[in-house]
Scaffold this motif. Structure first.
Motif, short mmCIF file in Angstrom:
data_model
loop_
_atom_site.label_atom_id
_atom_site.label_comp_id
_atom_site.label_asym_id
_atom_site.label_seq_id
_atom_site.Cartn_x
_atom_site.Cartn_y
_atom_site.Cartn_z
N PRO A 56 0.67 -1.13 -0.14
CA PRO A 56 0.03 0.03 -0.09
C PRO A 56 0.77 1.24 0.00
N ILE A 57 1.97 1.48 0.77
CA ILE A 57 2.57 2.71 0.88
C ILE A 57 3.45 2.92 -0.44
N GLN A 58 3.85 1.75 -1.08
CA GLN A 58 4.59 1.75 -2.39
C GLN A 58 3.68 2.34 -3.51
N ARG A 59 2.34 1.92 -3.55
CA ARG A 59 1.50 2.04 -4.17
C ARG A 59 0.80 3.59 -4.30
N ILE A 60 0.77 3.85 -3.16
CA ILE A 60 0.37 5.40 -2.89
C ILE A 60 1.54 6.21 -3.45
N ALA A 61 2.79 5.89 -3.29
CA ALA A 61 3.92 6.74 -3.83
C ALA A 61 3.97 6.52 -5.41
N HIS A 62 3.38 5.48 -5.73
CA HIS A 62 3.68 5.18 -7.27
C HIS A 62 2.36 6.15 -7.84
N ALA A 63 1.28 6.37 -7.33
CA ALA A 63 0.08 7.04 -7.80
C ALA A 63 0.69 8.56 -7.63
N GLU A 64 1.31 8.96 -6.47
CA GLU A 64 1.90 10.12 -6.45
C GLU A 64 2.69 10.60 -7.69
N GLN A 65 3.80 9.87 -7.75
CA GLN A 65 4.46 10.18 -8.92
C GLN A 65 3.93 10.38 -10.47
N PHE A 66 2.93 9.26 -10.66
CA PHE A 66 2.13 9.47 -11.87
C PHE A 66 1.50 10.85 -12.07
N PHE A 67 0.70 11.16 -10.90
CA PHE A 67 -0.10 12.36 -11.09
C PHE A 67 0.72 13.48 -11.07
N ALA A 68 2.06 13.59 -10.27
CA ALA A 68 2.92 14.61 -10.32
C ALA A 68 3.35 14.86 -11.71
N ALA A 69 3.65 13.91 -12.42
CA ALA A 69 4.12 13.84 -13.65
C ALA A 69 3.00 14.32 -14.71
N LEU A 70 1.90 14.38 -14.58
CA LEU A 70 0.74 14.85 -15.39
C LEU A 70 0.69 16.51 -15.44
N ASN A 71 1.43 16.97 -14.44
CA ASN A 71 1.26 18.43 -14.33
C ASN A 71 -0.11 19.06 -14.46
N ALA A 72 -0.99 18.18 -13.90
CA ALA A 72 -2.55 18.60 -13.99
C ALA A 72 -3.01 19.46 -12.72
N ASP A 73 -3.68 20.26 -12.80
CA ASP A 73 -4.47 21.17 -11.53
C ASP A 73 -5.37 20.32 -11.04
N ILE A 74 -4.82 19.39 -10.06
CA ILE A 74 -5.97 18.40 -9.23
C ILE A 74 -6.17 19.12 -7.89
N ARG A 75 -7.68 19.18 -7.73
CA ARG A 75 -8.31 19.92 -6.57
C ARG A 75 -9.43 19.18 -5.96
N GLN A 76 -9.08 19.11 -4.72
CA GLN A 76 -10.26 18.31 -4.02
C GLN A 76 -11.24 19.00 -3.07
N GLY A 77 -12.34 18.97 -3.02
CA GLY A 77 -13.38 19.75 -2.29
C GLY A 77 -14.69 19.70 -3.03
N GLY A 78 -15.57 20.35 -2.32
CA GLY A 78 -16.91 20.30 -2.82
C GLY A 78 -17.62 19.08 -2.59
N THR A 79 -18.97 19.12 -3.42
CA THR A 79 -19.71 18.02 -2.98
C THR A 79 -20.26 16.84 -4.17
N GLN A 80 -19.24 17.00 -5.28
CA GLN A 80 -19.54 16.21 -6.46
C GLN A 80 -18.19 15.80 -6.85
N ALA A 81 -17.97 14.59 -7.30
CA ALA A 81 -16.80 14.25 -8.04
C ALA A 81 -16.73 14.38 -9.74
N TYR A 82 -15.96 15.00 -9.96
CA TYR A 82 -16.04 15.34 -11.48
C TYR A 82 -14.56 15.74 -12.33
N TYR A 83 -14.30 15.76 -13.44
CA TYR A 83 -13.19 16.22 -13.73
C TYR A 83 -13.63 17.28 -14.98
N ALA A 84 -12.84 18.37 -15.27
CA ALA A 84 -13.33 19.34 -15.98
C ALA A 84 -12.31 19.59 -16.87
#
Length: 84
Positions: A56-84
């Motif tokens: 689990p720890i390696q998996r989370i680190a792997h996911a963090e590296q993947f999303f960091a490499a995307l250079n996407a503006d990732i935000r958490q919050g609100g009451t709905q799950a979506y992407y725009a």
């Protein structure tokens, strides 16, 4: 249903010129599949769960590296799950 798509190349002789020509033929096949949990009486190896590739720890680190490499503006919050 699972659909498999592929193509084959068939060599045919042109009636007018007598030359061999390659013709690509595309095809699709449909297969009905079942979840192994829906089938009784299969050998035990069908029910074996695959070993996790990461702990689990390696998996989370792997996911963090993947999303960091995307250079996407990732935000958490609100009451709905979506992407725009």
């Amino acid at each position: 249903m699972v659909v498999y798509a592929n193509s084959i190349t068939r060599t045919e002789t042109d009636d007018k010129t007598g030359e061999d020509i390659d013709r690509e033929i595309h095809f699709m096949k449909g297969y009905t599949v079942f979840n192994v949990e829906q089938i009784e009486g299969l050998p035990a190896h069908y029910y074996a769960k695959p070993a996790p590739r990461f702990n689990p720890i390696q998996r989370i680190a792997h996911a963090e590296q993947f999303f960091a490499a995307l250079n996407a503006d990732i935000r958490q919050g609100g009451t709905q799950a979506y992407y725009a």
